[in-house]
Design a protein around this motif. Structure first.
Motif, short mmCIF file in Angstrom:
data_model
loop_
_atom_site.label_atom_id
_atom_site.label_comp_id
_atom_site.label_asym_id
_atom_site.label_seq_id
_atom_site.Cartn_x
_atom_site.Cartn_y
_atom_site.Cartn_z
N GLY A 103 33.34 25.98 54.01
CA GLY A 103 32.26 26.76 53.01
C GLY A 103 32.24 27.96 53.26
O GLY A 103 31.75 29.36 52.29
N LYS A 104 32.06 28.16 54.51
CA LYS A 104 32.14 30.17 55.26
C LYS A 104 32.64 30.49 54.53
O LYS A 104 33.24 31.79 54.84
CB LYS A 104 31.24 29.77 56.69
CG LYS A 104 29.77 29.63 56.75
CD LYS A 104 29.62 29.58 58.01
CE LYS A 104 28.78 28.69 58.54
NZ LYS A 104 28.02 28.63 60.31
N TYR A 105 34.08 30.31 55.22
CA TYR A 105 35.34 31.08 54.70
C TYR A 105 35.48 30.90 53.58
O TYR A 105 36.51 32.27 52.79
CB TYR A 105 36.60 30.03 55.85
CG TYR A 105 38.06 30.65 55.29
CD1 TYR A 105 38.90 31.56 56.07
CD2 TYR A 105 38.89 30.01 54.40
CE1 TYR A 105 39.87 32.24 55.67
CE2 TYR A 105 40.37 31.01 53.88
CZ TYR A 105 40.83 31.79 54.32
OH TYR A 105 41.74 32.01 53.92
N VAL A 106 35.23 29.54 52.32
CA VAL A 106 35.06 29.83 51.05
C VAL A 106 34.60 31.47 50.43
O VAL A 106 35.29 32.06 49.91
CB VAL A 106 35.53 29.17 50.34
CG1 VAL A 106 35.45 29.35 48.63
CG2 VAL A 106 36.37 27.93 50.22
N GLU A 107 33.28 31.34 50.90
CA GLU A 107 32.16 33.10 50.55
C GLU A 107 32.88 33.96 51.54
O GLU A 107 32.50 35.40 50.52
CB GLU A 107 31.21 32.17 51.31
CG GLU A 107 29.90 33.46 51.18
CD GLU A 107 28.64 33.18 51.62
OE1 GLU A 107 27.22 33.11 51.51
OE2 GLU A 107 28.48 31.69 52.52
N GLN A 111 33.82 37.31 48.74
CA GLN A 111 33.04 38.73 49.22
C GLN A 111 34.34 38.89 49.31
O GLN A 111 34.30 40.64 49.29
CB GLN A 111 32.24 38.11 50.87
CG GLN A 111 31.27 37.85 50.56
CD GLN A 111 30.31 37.70 51.73
OE1 GLN A 111 30.95 38.17 52.59
NE2 GLN A 111 29.69 36.82 51.32
N TYR A 112 35.33 39.43 50.01
CA TYR A 112 37.10 39.92 50.31
C TYR A 112 37.38 40.05 49.06
O TYR A 112 37.60 41.72 48.73
CB TYR A 112 37.46 39.83 51.50
CG TYR A 112 36.94 39.77 52.66
CD1 TYR A 112 36.33 40.82 53.32
CD2 TYR A 112 37.40 38.68 53.97
CE1 TYR A 112 36.00 41.00 54.00
CE2 TYR A 112 36.71 38.80 55.12
CZ TYR A 112 36.06 39.85 55.38
OH TYR A 112 35.77 40.07 56.69
N GLN A 114 36.04 39.78 46.06
CA GLN A 114 34.77 40.84 45.14
C GLN A 114 35.33 42.57 45.64
O GLN A 114 35.58 43.35 44.31
CB GLN A 114 33.70 40.50 45.31
CG GLN A 114 33.87 39.09 44.71
CD GLN A 114 32.45 38.56 44.18
OE1 GLN A 114 31.10 38.85 45.56
NE2 GLN A 114 32.20 37.02 44.09
N GLN A 115 35.52 42.85 47.18
CA GLN A 115 35.38 43.66 46.89
C GLN A 115 36.78 44.02 47.18
O GLN A 115 37.13 45.96 46.75
CB GLN A 115 35.30 44.06 48.64
CG GLN A 115 33.68 43.34 49.39
CD GLN A 115 33.16 43.59 51.48
OE1 GLN A 115 34.93 44.18 51.28
NE2 GLN A 115 32.64 43.12 51.00
N GLN A 116 37.44 43.79 47.42
CA GLN A 116 39.05 43.88 47.04
C GLN A 116 39.15 44.28 45.49
O GLN A 116 39.96 45.62 44.92
CB GLN A 116 40.14 43.32 47.33
CG GLN A 116 41.55 43.35 46.95
CD GLN A 116 42.07 43.99 47.87
OE1 GLN A 116 41.61 44.69 49.07
NE2 GLN A 116 42.73 45.20 47.25
N ASP A 117 38.35 43.17 44.29
CA ASP A 117 38.24 44.08 42.87
C ASP A 117 37.61 44.93 42.59
O ASP A 117 38.26 45.94 42.14
CB ASP A 117 37.76 42.49 42.13
CG ASP A 117 39.11 41.44 42.62
OD1 ASP A 117 40.26 41.70 42.80
OD2 ASP A 117 38.73 40.14 42.19
#
Length: 348
Positions: A103-107, A111-112, A114-117
């Motif tokens: 779950g933490k990995y998917v979260e 995030q990464y 979203q940052q990339q987008d």
């Protein structure tokens, strides 16, 4: 089986020691266990251990088979969600940890992403923004050929304006790149706020003259010091002053740009107040969101929706606070608050 060898060895050693103690006790009574009794004890011990190992293997086999499948290189990442059949406390703990880490990995991955987008969107917008000044400068250069002195002077002023837009855009892009590794470009020290504000205003004095904006600095002390990063403070103030000029120039006539620097109750505040077009109340809660331009974005072509977002991101990392109030048609006031000796700075 291999992880049970230690337990098996300890079990048989314990049985051997018990038999030895009993045999020594019987020898004191001039008796003994006899080979048939020793063989019987050995057979019972082996059978008992064997039954335990078979039952244990049967209980744990399904769980270990699932782990073996997940260890396969062709296994999918979300296979961990199907991990079931834990029978021991260690297995249940492992199952819980594996699912929690997934779950933490998917979260973190989201995030990464979203940052990339966000970065890609910003780059596309930035490239589009930069094309306009370049095209205008190219057009002005063509018009300058054969122009008289007065026309050339006017064209040079227009070129200077477009060049300032290019410089601001490049600075924003560079700051965005540095923001990703903020902790590597941080130097906290005591900074004199009035001098910092005056320095930023001087950088925009040509724009102020061009759009009939009269900057004014007010303070409740001759010098006000705050603990911050001088370069990043300059970036924040530059965004606030740039926005004040950008959204003041559409209004006709002379305008005042008031910057108030105060220190009270161990809080330093820098308030930038303009007499521009203001912000609609329904847009105000979203002005610190990335790429949000609202109604003003349709009135002012240079709006990117990134200036206040980046300024607020820097403030968060420095432990400062950024707030805005506005009245549509009357102007906007953005206040930077710096706590004196805040104690720590979140730099990641």
């Amino acid at each position: 089986m291999s992880d049970r060898i230690g337990y098996i060895a300890v079990y048989f050693i314990g049985i051997a020691l018990v038999v030895l103690v009993v045999e020594l006790d019987l020898l004191g009574q001039h008796a003994g266990l006899g080979w048939d009794n020793l063989l019987y004890i050995a057979i019972l011990s082996v059978v008992g251990v064997g039954v335990y190992l078979i039952v244990d293997y049967a209980r744990n086999r399904p769980f270990h088979r699932q782990l073996a499948r997940m260890a396969d290189r062709e296994a999918e990442l979300d296979d961990v969600l199907g991990l079931q059949g834990a029978v021991t406390r260690e297995q249940r703990a492992m199952q819980t940890i594996a699912i929690a880490n997934y779950g933490k990995y998917v979260e973190r991955l989201e995030q990464y992403k979203q940052q990339q987008d966000q970065h890609q969107t910003f780059v596309r917008q930035w490239v589009h923004q930069m094309k306009t000044p370049v095209s205008v400068i190219n057009l002005l250069t063509q018009q300058a050929e054969g122009a008289d002195r007065e026309e050339a002077k006017s064209l040079a002023a227009s070129m200077q304006e477009e060049n300032e837009k290019l410089a601001h855009g490049l600075d924003m892009m560079l700051s965005t790149a540095r923001l990703e590794k903020f902790e590597l470009d941080l130097h906290i020290k005591q900074v004199e706020l009035i001098r910092a504000v005056r320095s930023v205003i001087n950088e925009h004095k040509k724009a102020c003259i061009r759009y009939r904006i009269f900057p004014k600095i007010e303070a409740n002390a001759e010098a006000i010091w705050a603990e911050t990063d001088e370069k990043w403070l300059g970036f924040i103030l530059n965004q606030l002053i740039t926005n004040a000029i950008k959204y003041s120039k559409p209004k006709e006539g002379a305008k005042t740009l008031l910057v108030t620097v105060t220190e009270q109750d161990r809080l330093c505040r820098v308030a930038v107040q303009d007499e521009g077009i203001g912000i609609a109340q329904h847009d105000l809660p979203r002005i610190f969101q990335a790429f949000f331009t609202g109604e003003n974005g349709r009135r002012v072509a240079e709006s990117t929706g990134m200036g206040l977002y980046l300024a607020e991101q820097v403030c968060m990392r420095l432990g400062h606070r950024l707030e805005a109030v506005s009245t549509l048609g009357d102007g906007t006031e953005v206040t930077l608050t710096i706590a004196q000796q805040a104690g720590y700075h979140r730099v990641t």
